[in-house]
Design an enzyme around this catalytic site. Structure first.
Site, PDB file in Angstrom:
ATOM      1  N   ILE A 114       3.482  -1.834   3.377  1.00 29.57           N
ATOM      2  CA  ILE A 114       2.203  -1.740   3.498  1.00 29.57           C
ATOM      3  C   ILE A 114       1.722  -0.204   3.304  1.00 29.57           C
ATOM      4  CG2 ILE A 114       0.280  -2.144   5.027  1.00 29.57           C
ATOM      5  CD1 ILE A 114       1.685  -4.470   6.200  1.00 29.57           C
ATOM      6  N   PRO A 115       0.988   0.147   2.243  1.00 33.67           N
ATOM      7  CA  PRO A 115       1.270   1.601   2.018  1.00 33.67           C
ATOM      8  C   PRO A 115       0.293   2.419   2.747  1.00 33.67           C
ATOM      9  CG  PRO A 115       0.339   0.265   0.354  1.00 33.67           C
ATOM     10  CD  PRO A 115       0.820  -0.702   1.112  1.00 33.67           C
ATOM     11  N   CYS A 116       0.452   2.450   3.983  1.00 36.28           N
ATOM     12  CA  CYS A 116      -0.304   3.138   4.721  1.00 36.28           C
ATOM     13  C   CYS A 116      -0.493   4.752   4.526  1.00 36.28           C
ATOM     14  CB  CYS A 116      -0.031   2.980   6.556  1.00 36.28           C
ATOM     15  SG  CYS A 116       1.416   3.374   7.000  1.00 36.28           S
ATOM     16  N   HIS A 117       0.638   5.083   3.864  1.00 37.10           N
ATOM     17  CA  HIS A 117       0.769   6.602   3.427  1.00 37.10           C
ATOM     18  C   HIS A 117      -0.274   6.929   2.358  1.00 37.10           C
ATOM     19  CE1 HIS A 117       3.350   4.436   0.656  1.00 37.10           C
ATOM     20  NE2 HIS A 117       3.019   5.165  -0.486  1.00 37.10           N
TER      21      HIS A 117
END
Length: 166
Positions: A132-135
């Site tokens: 889950i690409p929170c970056h």
């Protein structure tokens, strides 16, 4: 990632951002920990069994990601969180590889423009970063803020990495 009653399985891999700890239940991916100190705290609270075979699907896809061969993940997830957080996390998955969106963009996308701070909290609570690409979320001005606590160095490495393959 804290449910002590069920068996959880883990495996550690090394990457361009350091050690990554994978945690799975038999239902799916439960967590990814990027920060050693947080992993030590988590491990101390749970009975974890090291098992590469159970974690192999995650290991394979993360290795493909870090080889520049994978942009999206196809994994069964077993994440715990409020409905609001799950709504935010589902929106984060839609952010294209190599792109950055703002917290306010996510708030608008979920139909709650006033929830910017809550979006930040949900982002910070994301149990499976990278997948889950929170970056890929930054402040309104594009400034990297609060990734994995205060580890914007990891966020910056992931963003630069993705831009190389974009």
């Amino acid at each position: 990632m804290e449910n002590c009653r069920e068996k959880l399985y883990f495996y550690k891999i090394d990457s361009i951002i350091g050690s990554i700890y994978i945690v799975k239940s038999l239902k799916g991916l439960r967590g990814i920990e990027l920060i050693e100190e947080e992993w030590i705290k988590f491990k101390g609270k749970n009975n974890l069994i090291e098992d590469k075979k159970i974690c192999l699907d995650v290991i394979t896809q993360l290795n493909e990601y870090f080889a520049g061969e994978r942009r999206d993940f196809d994994l069964k997830l077993d994440i715990e969180g409020t409905e609001f957080r799950k709504l935010v996390w589902n929106e984060l998955i839609k952010i294209p590889y190599g792109e950055i969106k703002s917290y306010s963009y996510i708030a608008k996308a979920i139909g709650n423009e006033k929830a910017v701070r809550a979006i930040g909290q949900a982002n910070r609570a994301n149990p499976i970063p990278i997948v889950i690409p929170c970056h890929r979320v930054a402040g309104k001005n594009g400034k990297l803020i609060g990734y994995a606590g205060n580890h914007t160095d990891i966020q910056e490495k992931l963003i630069k990495f993705e831009k190389r393959f974009n």
